[in-house]
Design an enzyme around this catalytic site. Structure first.
Site, PDB file in Angstrom:
ATOM      1  N   PHE A 127       0.730  -1.211  -0.034  1.00  0.00           N
ATOM      2  CA  PHE A 127       0.101  -0.137  -0.119  1.00  0.00           C
ATOM      3  C   PHE A 127       0.988   1.042   0.076  1.00  0.00           C
ATOM      4  O   PHE A 127       1.989   1.272   0.674  1.00  0.00           O
ATOM      5  CB  PHE A 127      -1.001   0.093   1.191  1.00  0.00           C
ATOM      6  CG  PHE A 127      -1.874   0.855   1.172  1.00  0.00           C
ATOM      7  CD1 PHE A 127      -3.056   0.764   0.465  1.00  0.00           C
ATOM      8  CD2 PHE A 127      -1.895   2.166   2.065  1.00  0.00           C
ATOM      9  CE1 PHE A 127      -4.170   1.768   0.406  1.00  0.00           C
ATOM     10  CE2 PHE A 127      -2.751   3.156   2.071  1.00  0.00           C
ATOM     11  CZ  PHE A 127      -3.989   2.849   1.297  1.00  0.00           C
ATOM     12  N   ASP A 204       1.137  -5.274   8.462  1.00  0.00           N
ATOM     13  CA  ASP A 204      -0.153  -4.292   7.915  1.00  0.00           C
ATOM     14  C   ASP A 204      -1.320  -5.156   8.171  1.00  0.00           C
ATOM     15  O   ASP A 204      -1.458  -5.764   6.965  1.00  0.00           O
ATOM     16  CB  ASP A 204       0.185  -3.343   7.007  1.00  0.00           C
ATOM     17  CG  ASP A 204      -1.110  -2.416   6.892  1.00  0.00           C
ATOM     18  OD1 ASP A 204      -2.045  -2.564   7.204  1.00  0.00           O
ATOM     19  OD2 ASP A 204      -0.649  -1.088   6.202  1.00  0.00           O
ATOM     20  N   TYR A 229     -11.261   1.498  10.665  1.00  0.00           N
ATOM     21  CA  TYR A 229     -12.381   2.170   9.846  1.00  0.00           C
ATOM     22  C   TYR A 229     -12.662   1.183   8.629  1.00  0.00           C
ATOM     23  O   TYR A 229     -13.898   1.566   7.992  1.00  0.00           O
ATOM     24  CB  TYR A 229     -12.321   3.442   9.092  1.00  0.00           C
ATOM     25  CG  TYR A 229     -11.038   3.837   8.438  1.00  0.00           C
ATOM     26  CD1 TYR A 229     -10.912   3.482   7.119  1.00  0.00           C
ATOM     27  CD2 TYR A 229      -9.925   4.233   9.201  1.00  0.00           C
ATOM     28  CE1 TYR A 229      -9.838   3.520   6.690  1.00  0.00           C
ATOM     29  CE2 TYR A 229      -8.864   4.434   8.773  1.00  0.00           C
ATOM     30  CZ  TYR A 229      -8.631   4.137   7.145  1.00  0.00           C
ATOM     31  OH  TYR A 229      -7.461   4.273   6.449  1.00  0.00           O
ATOM     32  N   LYS A 230     -12.177   0.014   8.256  1.00  0.00           N
ATOM     33  CA  LYS A 230     -12.646  -0.980   7.025  1.00  0.00           C
ATOM     34  C   LYS A 230     -13.557  -1.805   7.887  1.00  0.00           C
ATOM     35  O   LYS A 230     -14.601  -1.401   8.048  1.00  0.00           O
ATOM     36  CB  LYS A 230     -11.400  -1.512   6.514  1.00  0.00           C
ATOM     37  CG  LYS A 230     -10.593  -0.302   5.840  1.00  0.00           C
ATOM     38  CD  LYS A 230      -9.385  -0.807   5.213  1.00  0.00           C
ATOM     39  CE  LYS A 230      -8.559   0.497   4.712  1.00  0.00           C
ATOM     40  NZ  LYS A 230      -7.359   0.182   4.102  1.00  0.00           N
TER      41      LYS A 230
HETATM   42  C1  LIG Z   1      -6.525   1.496   4.136  1.00  0.00           C
HETATM   43  C2  LIG Z   1      -5.040   1.139   4.586  1.00  0.00           C
HETATM   44  C3  LIG Z   1      -4.075   2.206   5.187  1.00  0.00           C
HETATM   45  C4  LIG Z   1      -4.554   3.398   5.519  1.00  0.00           C
HETATM   46  O1  LIG Z   1      -3.810   4.130   6.409  1.00  0.00           O
HETATM   47  P1  LIG Z   1      -4.187   5.424   7.020  1.00  0.00           P
HETATM   48  O2  LIG Z   1      -3.183   6.009   7.891  1.00  0.00           O
HETATM   49  O3  LIG Z   1      -5.576   5.101   7.751  1.00  0.00           O
HETATM   50  O4  LIG Z   1      -4.477   6.393   5.929  1.00  0.00           O
HETATM   51  C5  LIG Z   1      -2.918   1.678   5.288  1.00  0.00           C
HETATM   52  N1  LIG Z   1      -2.406   0.521   4.716  1.00  0.00           N
HETATM   53  C6  LIG Z   1      -3.311  -0.369   4.289  1.00  0.00           C
HETATM   54  C7  LIG Z   1      -2.658  -1.578   3.698  1.00  0.00           C
HETATM   55  C8  LIG Z   1      -4.400   0.138   4.020  1.00  0.00           C
HETATM   56  O5  LIG Z   1      -5.228  -0.824   3.097  1.00  0.00           O
END
Ligand SMILES: *Cc1c(COP(=O)(O)O)cnc(C)c1O
Length: 419
Positions: A127, A204, A229-230
């Site tokens: 990501f 992650d 939040y997911k």
């Molecule tokens: C959604 C997501 C994030 C988001 O990180 P934020 O700090 O909440 O913006 C990070 N890593 C992965 C793999 C994601 O899917």
């Protein structure tokens, strides 16, 4: 064939043990088909009520006195996430900051703990925020950031990872479920490989927490971060969680020396002396209403049970792929996710040269919310807790009608700022 009829979808829903839980979420528009619960989970009815209470009574009435109850929220809710979703014993999970900030804190702490090793490893399809945080840390500390090649549709192979490891590697950071394809890594095998090389492993869990069983303790994971939040339905911008294996806690120091990580915080001492436990990875004042919302979301996932959620996640994605093979392959779609459910999380990605315009048409005309991801990919996330089989059937049926009748060709090929 019966398998592809709407009646069959209705039968699957009638047999679904998680179906009753769908009524526990706000759903103002039964026509809307939400296939993006892996980006922003739905709002639980109870969360709206709890927030009202917290804001009106605990804040409005209790004022600063309410901190007596609020102060432990990061570790209390962290323990609950650990127990219900992560296979982590108490005292190893805390809720704080964003995933991005927690990645920074834990990656920096890990690098400081292996000063003689000069390489950080991740994969080239990780990501973006993960890649950027590691890039920034590598630049700041003069380290090499080594990218392992990962297939955008099938994910990272263990052989490719193994060939990037060595005595110079301090830290490996990977996503458990790939954000685009949904490819799911074998956590135990990766942990063993990385531990064998002497590096620390940082996971992650954004796309696996709440949808796939995770055993941080039993698989010997070192460090982890993840969103709430997911699949956890904590709401937009809800704070993330972080995990640090107990044995590592006293060895690691995070770079933000804030007062919420301080031993005897309210003694207001002259210098920083971090807590012994997981609290040392906290920084500043927690976002109370947001953490309370996370607690409610986790409560609902716990009611469902993580193994039931996984079983439904596999069944929903298998169903979606079967419908896509039958209806969408003849229209130019190909599967851009692992076909083996054991190697896949709870979302499915389909490739089509016109994916952007199709996603626009689906939203505007089909009342289906998908996710567009570069390049040429439509990501469909039927969150197990909040999506029915009939919604998957209706969503894919609307999708095939739109493409069959070329409705998407009325839409602009120019992409928007938020995709
Ligand atoms: C959604 C997501 C994030 C988001 O990180 P934020 O700090 O909440 O913006 C990070 N890593 C992965 C793999 C994601 O899917």
């Amino acid at each position: 064939m019966h398998e592809f009829t709407r009646e069959h979808a209705l039968e699957l829903d009638a047999r679904d043990p998680l179906a009753p839980l769908r009524t526990r979420f706000v759903d103002d528009d039964p026509e809307l088909i939400y296939l993006d619960g892996n980006s922003l989970g739905r709002l639980p009815v109870r969360t709206a009520e709890r927030l009202q209470r917290v804001v009106r009574h605990e804040w409005g009435g209790g004022l600063v006195r309410s901190w007596a109850d609020w102060i432990d929220l990061p570790t209390r809710v962290g323990d609950r996430i650990g127990r219900e979703l992560l296979g982590a014993a108490p005292g190893q999970v805390a809720v704080s900051d964003s995933t991005t900030v927690n990645l920074y804190k834990l990656a920096a702490a890990a690098l400081d703990a292996r000063p003689e090793r000069r390489v950080v490893v991740t994969d080239d399809d990780n990501f973006p925020t993960d890649r950027y945080v590691l890039e920034g840390l590598a630049a700041r500390h003069g380290l090499e950031l080594r990218f392992v090649h990962s297939d955008v549709d099938t994910g990272l192979s263990l052989d490719a990872l193994a060939s990037a490891l060595g005595p110079d590697v301090a830290l490996v950071s990977l996503s458990h479920v790939a954000y685009r394809s949904g490819a799911l890594l074998d956590m135990r095998a990766v942990n063993e490989l990385v531990r064998g090389s002497g590096a620390l492993m940082l996971w992650d869990l954004c796309h696996s927490a709440g949808s796939a069983p995770i055993e941080l303790g039993a698989t010997g994971a070192d460090l982890a971060v993840g969103c709430t939040y997911k699949y956890l339905c904590g709401g937009p911008g809800a704070p993330a969680f972080l995990y640090v294996r107990r044995e590592l806690q006293s060895e690691l120091r995070q770079p933000i020396w804030g007062w919420f990580g301080q031993r005897e915080q309210f003694a207001m001492g002259p210098g920083y002396a971090p807590e012994e436990g997981i609290s040392r990875f906290l920084a500043g004042t927690p976002a109370v209403p947001a953490i309370v919302a996370v607690e409610e979301g986790v409560g609902l996932l716990a009611e469902a049970g993580v193994h039931e959620l996984r079983a439904k996640g596999v069944a929903l994605t298998e169903y979606l792929i079967a419908l896509a093979d039958e209806w969408l392959r003849p229209l130019g779609f190909t599967l851009a996710s692992p076909r083996n459910p054991a190697a896949r999380g709870s979302h499915v990605t389909l490739r089509h040269p016109d994916a952007w315009r199709i996603s626009q048409a689906l939203l505007a005309r089909g009342k289906v919310v998908p996710d567009y991801r570069t390049p040429e990919r439509l990501r469909l996330g039927p969150a197990p807790l909040t999506t029915s089989y009939t919604q998957v059937w209706d969503g894919l049926n609307r999708l095939r009608r739109i493409v069959e009748t070329d409705v998407h060709e009325e839409f602009s090929a120019e992409t928007a700022r938020v995709t």
